[in-house]
Design a protein around this motif. Sequence first.
Motif, PDB file in Angstrom:
ATOM      1  N   UNK A  17      -5.639   4.658 -29.511  1.00 46.35           N
ATOM      2  CA  UNK A  17      -5.670   4.211 -30.905  1.00 46.35           C
ATOM      3  C   UNK A  17      -4.395   3.485 -31.290  1.00 46.35           C
ATOM      4  N   UNK A  18      -3.282   3.930 -30.793  1.00 46.61           N
ATOM      5  CA  UNK A  18      -2.017   3.246 -31.078  1.00 46.61           C
ATOM      6  C   UNK A  18      -2.021   1.850 -30.473  1.00 46.61           C
ATOM      7  N   UNK A  19      -2.508   1.737 -29.251  1.00 48.16           N
ATOM      8  CA  UNK A  19      -2.561   0.424 -28.598  1.00 48.16           C
ATOM      9  C   UNK A  19      -3.513  -0.507 -29.328  1.00 48.16           C
ATOM     10  N   UNK A  20      -4.640  -0.016 -29.779  1.00 46.47           N
ATOM     11  CA  UNK A  20      -5.609  -0.847 -30.497  1.00 46.47           C
ATOM     12  C   UNK A  20      -5.101  -1.231 -31.876  1.00 46.47           C
ATOM     13  N   UNK A  21      -4.291  -0.408 -32.463  1.00 48.79           N
ATOM     14  CA  UNK A  21      -3.790  -0.680 -33.799  1.00 48.79           C
ATOM     15  C   UNK A  21      -2.670  -1.696 -33.826  1.00 48.79           C
ATOM     16  N   UNK A  22      -2.081  -2.001 -32.684  1.00 47.51           N
ATOM     17  CA  UNK A  22      -0.981  -2.945 -32.627  1.00 47.51           C
ATOM     18  C   UNK A  22      -1.559  -4.349 -32.465  1.00 47.51           C
ATOM     19  N   UNK A  23      -1.793  -5.027 -33.595  1.00 48.21           N
ATOM     20  CA  UNK A  23      -2.420  -6.346 -33.552  1.00 48.21           C
ATOM     21  C   UNK A  23      -1.414  -7.477 -33.666  1.00 48.21           C
ATOM     22  N   UNK A  24      -0.131  -7.147 -33.764  1.00 53.68           N
ATOM     23  CA  UNK A  24       0.853  -8.223 -33.863  1.00 53.68           C
ATOM     24  C   UNK A  24       0.950  -8.927 -32.517  1.00 53.68           C
ATOM     25  N   UNK A  25       1.015 -10.243 -32.576  1.00 50.97           N
ATOM     26  CA  UNK A  25       1.137 -11.018 -31.350  1.00 50.97           C
ATOM     27  C   UNK A  25       2.454 -11.782 -31.389  1.00 50.97           C
ATOM     28  N   UNK A  26       3.079 -11.817 -30.268  1.00 47.15           N
ATOM     29  CA  UNK A  26       4.319 -12.557 -30.152  1.00 47.15           C
ATOM     30  C   UNK A  26       4.044 -13.784 -29.305  1.00 47.15           C
ATOM     31  N   UNK A  27       4.258 -14.951 -29.870  1.00 47.67           N
ATOM     32  CA  UNK A  27       4.015 -16.186 -29.132  1.00 47.67           C
ATOM     33  C   UNK A  27       5.083 -16.333 -28.058  1.00 47.67           C
ATOM     34  N   UNK A  28       4.645 -16.670 -26.868  1.00 54.36           N
ATOM     35  CA  UNK A  28       5.575 -16.881 -25.770  1.00 54.36           C
ATOM     36  C   UNK A  28       6.370 -18.155 -26.023  1.00 54.36           C
ATOM     37  N   UNK A  29       7.643 -18.083 -25.746  1.00 54.51           N
ATOM     38  CA  UNK A  29       8.489 -19.249 -25.907  1.00 54.51           C
ATOM     39  C   UNK A  29       8.773 -19.854 -24.541  1.00 54.51           C
ATOM     40  N   UNK A  30       8.894 -21.176 -24.519  1.00 57.60           N
ATOM     41  CA  UNK A  30       9.210 -21.884 -23.290  1.00 57.60           C
ATOM     42  C   UNK A  30      10.435 -22.756 -23.521  1.00 57.60           C
ATOM     43  N   UNK A  31      11.178 -22.990 -22.451  1.00 53.60           N
ATOM     44  CA  UNK A  31      12.370 -23.834 -22.520  1.00 53.60           C
ATOM     45  C   UNK A  31      12.064 -25.164 -21.849  1.00 53.60           C
ATOM     46  N   UNK A  32      12.414 -26.242 -22.539  1.00 55.39           N
ATOM     47  CA  UNK A  32      12.203 -27.585 -21.986  1.00 55.39           C
ATOM     48  C   UNK A  32      13.474 -28.406 -22.185  1.00 55.39           C
ATOM     49  N   UNK A  33      13.604 -29.436 -21.364  1.00 53.30           N
ATOM     50  CA  UNK A  33      14.688 -30.400 -21.579  1.00 53.30           C
ATOM     51  C   UNK A  33      14.055 -31.767 -21.757  1.00 53.30           C
ATOM     52  N   UNK A  34      14.678 -32.554 -22.604  1.00 54.23           N
ATOM     53  CA  UNK A  34      14.133 -33.855 -22.971  1.00 54.23           C
ATOM     54  C   UNK A  34      15.235 -34.897 -22.879  1.00 54.23           C
ATOM     55  N   UNK A  35      14.982 -35.949 -22.111  1.00 55.03           N
ATOM     56  CA  UNK A  35      15.913 -37.063 -21.979  1.00 55.03           C
ATOM     57  C   UNK A  35      15.203 -38.313 -22.462  1.00 55.03           C
ATOM     58  N   UNK A  36      15.872 -39.076 -23.324  1.00 53.47           N
ATOM     59  CA  UNK A  36      15.291 -40.303 -23.870  1.00 53.47           C
ATOM     60  C   UNK A  36      16.258 -41.445 -23.590  1.00 53.47           C
ATOM     61  N   UNK A  37      15.759 -42.486 -22.895  1.00 57.35           N
ATOM     62  CA  UNK A  37      16.605 -43.621 -22.563  1.00 57.35           C
ATOM     63  C   UNK A  37      15.935 -44.928 -22.956  1.00 57.35           C
ATOM     64  N   UNK A  38      16.772 -45.911 -23.220  1.00 58.19           N
ATOM     65  CA  UNK A  38      16.307 -47.277 -23.473  1.00 58.19           C
ATOM     66  C   UNK A  38      16.802 -48.110 -22.293  1.00 58.19           C
ATOM     67  N   UNK A  39      15.911 -48.370 -21.350  1.00 57.15           N
ATOM     68  CA  UNK A  39      16.273 -49.106 -20.140  1.00 57.15           C
ATOM     69  C   UNK A  39      16.563 -50.578 -20.438  1.00 57.15           C
ATOM     70  N   UNK A  40      16.046 -51.073 -21.568  1.00 54.43           N
ATOM     71  CA  UNK A  40      16.282 -52.483 -21.903  1.00 54.43           C
ATOM     72  C   UNK A  40      17.723 -52.734 -22.326  1.00 54.43           C
ATOM     73  N   UNK A  41      18.397 -51.700 -22.812  1.00 52.91           N
ATOM     74  CA  UNK A  41      19.806 -51.828 -23.204  1.00 52.91           C
ATOM     75  C   UNK A  41      20.703 -50.894 -22.397  1.00 52.91           C
ATOM     76  N   UNK A  42      20.099 -50.214 -21.409  1.00 57.29           N
ATOM     77  CA  UNK A  42      20.827 -49.273 -20.568  1.00 57.29           C
ATOM     78  C   UNK A  42      21.549 -48.211 -21.412  1.00 57.29           C
ATOM     79  N   UNK A  43      20.798 -47.621 -22.353  1.00 60.74           N
ATOM     80  CA  UNK A  43      21.351 -46.659 -23.303  1.00 60.74           C
ATOM     81  C   UNK A  43      20.649 -45.316 -23.184  1.00 60.74           C
ATOM     82  N   UNK A  44      21.427 -44.241 -23.183  1.00 60.47           N
ATOM     83  CA  UNK A  44      20.846 -42.908 -23.296  1.00 60.47           C
ATOM     84  C   UNK A  44      20.805 -42.562 -24.777  1.00 60.47           C
ATOM     85  N   UNK A  45      19.610 -42.359 -25.283  1.00 60.47           N
ATOM     86  CA  UNK A  45      19.433 -42.063 -26.707  1.00 60.47           C
ATOM     87  C   UNK A  45      19.686 -40.590 -26.976  1.00 60.47           C
TER      88      UNK A  45
END
Length: 124
Positions: A17-45
């Motif tokens: 009953x305790x397990x069934x009563x626990x309806x809170x959900x925790x969203x899993x978090x993920x780690x990402x890295x993002x690189x944005x470049x402009x190759x036309x001007x050779x710039x890292x944004x």
Amino acid sequence: MKQIKRLFMITILATVLTACGNTSTTAEEVSISLTITDQTTNTTISEDDFTVQAGTSLQTVLEENYDVEVTDDGFLTAIEGHQQNTDENIFWTYEANGEMVNEGIADYQVEDEDHITFDLQVIE
């Protein structure tokens, strides 16, 4: 002996009953890295790391962290003022983990440890 069985059953029932009563959900978090470049001007944004909920679309990550322009049909046209130019064959492309992605940013859901690279470049 009956008391031991009864105590055992009560303990199991309380646990279930305790397990069934626990309806809170925790969203899993993920780690990402993002690189944005402009190759036309050779710039890292930008080179940033983010922690987001699993299943978040790449478009959402971009819109929440950068000034972006996306067409109604989901094509990325600008990031931080760096605009594609169809007349000069300059377009935004992106890769995830070193591989070209063939789906729109609205459809791509980020995964843990993704390294995503956006490049503004001339496509011949």
